[in-house]
Design a protein around this motif. Structure first.
Motif, short mmCIF file in Angstrom:
data_model
loop_
_atom_site.label_atom_id
_atom_site.label_comp_id
_atom_site.label_asym_id
_atom_site.label_seq_id
_atom_site.Cartn_x
_atom_site.Cartn_y
_atom_site.Cartn_z
N ILE A 237 0.83 -1.21 0.00
CA ILE A 237 0.00 0.00 0.00
C ILE A 237 0.86 1.26 0.00
CG2 ILE A 237 -1.91 -1.19 1.14
CD1 ILE A 237 -1.13 0.23 3.74
N THR A 238 2.16 1.11 0.15
CA THR A 238 3.09 2.24 0.08
C THR A 238 3.88 2.17 -1.22
OG1 THR A 238 4.59 0.92 1.47
CG2 THR A 238 3.30 2.65 2.55
N GLY A 239 4.66 3.21 -1.50
CA GLY A 239 5.33 3.38 -2.78
C GLY A 239 6.70 2.73 -2.88
N LYS A 240 7.53 3.28 -3.76
CA LYS A 240 8.83 2.71 -4.09
C LYS A 240 9.91 3.03 -3.06
CE LYS A 240 7.36 0.83 -7.86
NZ LYS A 240 7.20 -0.64 -7.94
N TYR A 241 9.59 3.86 -2.09
CA TYR A 241 10.50 4.16 -0.98
C TYR A 241 10.43 3.03 0.05
CZ TYR A 241 5.82 5.72 0.13
OH TYR A 241 4.45 5.78 0.27
N TRP A 242 11.37 3.01 1.00
CA TRP A 242 11.31 2.06 2.11
C TRP A 242 10.50 2.67 3.25
CZ3 TRP A 242 16.66 -0.78 2.83
CH2 TRP A 242 16.94 -1.50 1.66
N ALA A 243 9.55 1.89 3.80
CA ALA A 243 8.64 2.39 4.82
C ALA A 243 8.60 1.45 6.01
CB ALA A 243 7.23 2.55 4.24
N GLU A 244 8.37 2.01 7.22
CA GLU A 244 8.24 1.18 8.41
C GLU A 244 7.45 1.93 9.48
OE1 GLU A 244 12.19 0.31 9.72
OE2 GLU A 244 12.42 2.20 10.81
N GLY A 245 7.10 1.22 10.53
CA GLY A 245 6.47 1.82 11.70
C GLY A 245 5.11 2.43 11.47
N PRO A 246 4.14 1.71 10.85
CA PRO A 246 2.83 2.32 10.59
C PRO A 246 2.03 2.56 11.87
CG PRO A 246 2.74 -0.04 10.16
CD PRO A 246 4.18 0.29 10.44
N THR A 247 1.29 3.65 11.87
CA THR A 247 0.28 3.90 12.90
C THR A 247 -0.90 4.54 12.20
OG1 THR A 247 -0.21 4.96 15.03
CG2 THR A 247 1.24 6.17 13.54
N VAL A 248 -2.12 4.21 12.63
CA VAL A 248 -3.31 4.53 11.83
C VAL A 248 -4.40 5.22 12.64
CG1 VAL A 248 -4.30 2.25 12.22
CG2 VAL A 248 -5.03 3.56 10.22
N THR A 249 -5.12 6.12 11.98
CA THR A 249 -6.31 6.73 12.55
C THR A 249 -7.25 7.03 11.38
OG1 THR A 249 -7.14 8.47 14.03
CG2 THR A 249 -5.47 9.12 12.41
N LYS A 250 -8.36 7.68 11.66
CA LYS A 250 -9.25 8.14 10.61
C LYS A 250 -9.40 9.66 10.69
CE LYS A 250 -12.22 4.44 8.92
NZ LYS A 250 -13.61 3.98 8.76
N ILE A 251 -9.30 10.30 9.52
CA ILE A 251 -9.48 11.75 9.41
C ILE A 251 -10.56 12.01 8.39
CG2 ILE A 251 -8.40 13.95 8.83
CD1 ILE A 251 -5.72 12.77 9.64
N ASN A 252 -11.64 12.61 8.83
CA ASN A 252 -12.78 12.88 7.94
C ASN A 252 -13.23 11.62 7.20
OD1 ASN A 252 -12.73 15.65 8.62
ND2 ASN A 252 -11.15 16.04 7.07
N GLY A 253 -13.25 10.51 7.92
CA GLY A 253 -13.72 9.25 7.35
C GLY A 253 -12.71 8.50 6.52
N LEU A 254 -11.51 9.03 6.36
CA LEU A 254 -10.48 8.38 5.55
C LEU A 254 -9.47 7.67 6.44
CD1 LEU A 254 -9.74 11.20 2.92
CD2 LEU A 254 -11.17 9.16 2.62
N TRP A 255 -9.18 6.41 6.10
CA TRP A 255 -8.08 5.72 6.77
C TRP A 255 -6.79 6.49 6.50
CZ3 TRP A 255 -8.97 1.64 9.92
CH2 TRP A 255 -10.18 0.95 9.78
N THR A 256 -6.09 6.82 7.57
CA THR A 256 -4.87 7.61 7.45
C THR A 256 -3.74 6.88 8.15
OG1 THR A 256 -6.19 9.64 7.44
CG2 THR A 256 -3.82 9.86 7.87
N VAL A 257 -2.71 6.54 7.38
CA VAL A 257 -1.58 5.77 7.91
C VAL A 257 -0.33 6.63 7.86
CG1 VAL A 257 -0.22 3.66 7.73
CG2 VAL A 257 -2.62 3.66 6.99
N TYR A 258 0.27 6.86 9.04
CA TYR A 258 1.56 7.55 9.11
C TYR A 258 2.65 6.50 9.19
CZ TYR A 258 -1.66 11.12 10.96
OH TYR A 258 -2.72 11.97 11.15
N PHE A 259 3.80 6.77 8.60
CA PHE A 259 4.90 5.81 8.63
C PHE A 259 6.22 6.53 8.41
CE2 PHE A 259 2.95 6.10 4.49
CZ PHE A 259 4.03 6.35 3.64
N ASP A 260 7.28 5.86 8.79
CA ASP A 260 8.62 6.41 8.70
C ASP A 260 9.24 6.03 7.35
OD1 ASP A 260 11.19 7.33 9.14
OD2 ASP A 260 11.39 6.41 11.11
N LYS A 261 9.51 7.04 6.51
CA LYS A 261 10.31 6.82 5.29
C LYS A 261 11.77 6.88 5.73
CE LYS A 261 7.07 8.83 1.92
NZ LYS A 261 6.92 9.84 0.82
N TYR A 262 12.21 5.83 6.39
CA TYR A 262 13.42 5.90 7.20
C TYR A 262 14.70 6.09 6.40
CZ TYR A 262 13.74 0.85 6.26
OH TYR A 262 13.80 -0.39 5.65
#
Length: 311
Positions: A237-262
């Motif tokens: 679900i993420t792009g061509k960069y390296w990603a880790e450490g997801p944390t999730v909430t909902k903003i205005n009804g949208l699933w919102t995932v923050y993560f470290d592009k470490y």
């Protein structure tokens, strides 16, 4: 009556954990550096612009393990209305840290939970998280561990032979714990799971840690029960960069995932209405400099004001 109360609490968990009310704000628990100075918090009214709360001082300094680290702090509000936190205490210890607080300012004594001490070949216990299960009325603590010699088909030297899978224990009181069990074996090296309610079941965000050929991305899986079994992992679900450490909430009804592009030394975020089509909103997110892997949760405006006044 108990089943009715648990059902109502389940509804609160599944809706209240994500749908922001007019009286709530978001907090982000995180660490900086190597985690040696402890817990940090940032706050946000909209989920996009985040401000550190006293960035020069931590809320809790680590005392556990020879390394005395507090990495990957995960905080949830429990059914007892206390904040419960777990964290990575060391790069090599076979246990995790735990503490609780009524207000994020005053903390209990730090407790070492020896979740993998029974495994002589366990190399680590990294990035623990907590999720509450209202049906079973218990908490599940889960983390990633490499046990030397297990799952050899996915072990490579390029990752220093780290080859994680997700493990868990359950507890009702953070004093007694179940035996440790395997939570997720997706057929690849995985780490950084974060599990949230979804419809009548559960949704796991997980990092595919595969190095050869490189994945290093986030995927999702589903389960009817918190302890699994979980489905096969989705496409990334993420792009061509390296990603880790997801944390999730909902903003205005949208699933919102923050993560470290470490590897890029910055944070990213993606949003989705249906968990299938994801939009990168990284450019909209402003986070404190140096923020590392943590979790997003909600508090009332009054609780935030008390914290700001104290700091």
């Amino acid at each position: 009556m108990k089943s009715i109360l648990l059902g109502l609490f389940s509804l609160f968990i599944s809706v209240g954990a994500f749908a922001q009310s007019t009286d709530s704000v978001w907090l982000f628990s995180y660490f900086v550096g190597n985690g040696e100075d402890g817990l940090h918090l940032a706050h946000s009214a909209d989920g996009f612009t985040w401000n550190a709360i006293d960035s020069k001082a931590s809320f809790l300094k680590p005392v556990l393990s020879p390394d005395k680290l507090m990495r990957d702090p995960c905080i949830i509000r429990g059914k007892d209305n206390r904040f419960h936190m777990v964290w990575t205490v060391s790069w090599t210890q076979r246990g995790i840290g735990y503490a609780s607080s009524p207000d994020l300012l005053n903390w209990s004594e730090q407790q070492y939970i020896p979740v993998m001490e029974h495994e002589a070949k366990a190399r680590n216990t990294w990035a623990p998280e907590i999720t509450y299960d209202p049906v079973q009325d218990e908490y599940m603590i889960y983390w990633a561990t490499t046990i030397t010699g297990t799952f050899p088909e996915t072990q490579v030297q390029e990752d220093n032979a780290y080859n994680h899978r997700m493990y868990y224990v359950t507890t009702k009181d953070f004093k007694t714990f179940s035996d440790t069990k395997l939570l997720y074996e997706p057929g690849f090296n995985c780490i950084d799971a974060s599990i949230v309610p979804y419809n009548a079941g559960w949704l796991m965000f997980i990092k595919d840690e595969t190095r050869v050929p490189a994945q290093k991305n986030l995927k999702i899986a589903f389960a009817d029960k918190l302890t699994g079994p979980y489905s096969a992992a989705s496409a990334p679900i993420t792009g061509k960069y390296w990603a880790e450490g997801p944390t999730v909430t909902k903003i205005n009804g949208l699933w919102t995932v923050y993560f470290d592009k470490y590897t890029e030394h910055k944070y990213g975020a993606i949003q989705s209405a249906n968990l299938k089509t994801w939009v990168d909103v990284s450019d909209k997110v402003q986070l404190p400099k140096g923020l590392r892997h943590g979790t997003v949760f909600q508090v009332s405006k009054a609780e935030l004001q008390k914290i700001l006044s104290a700091k």
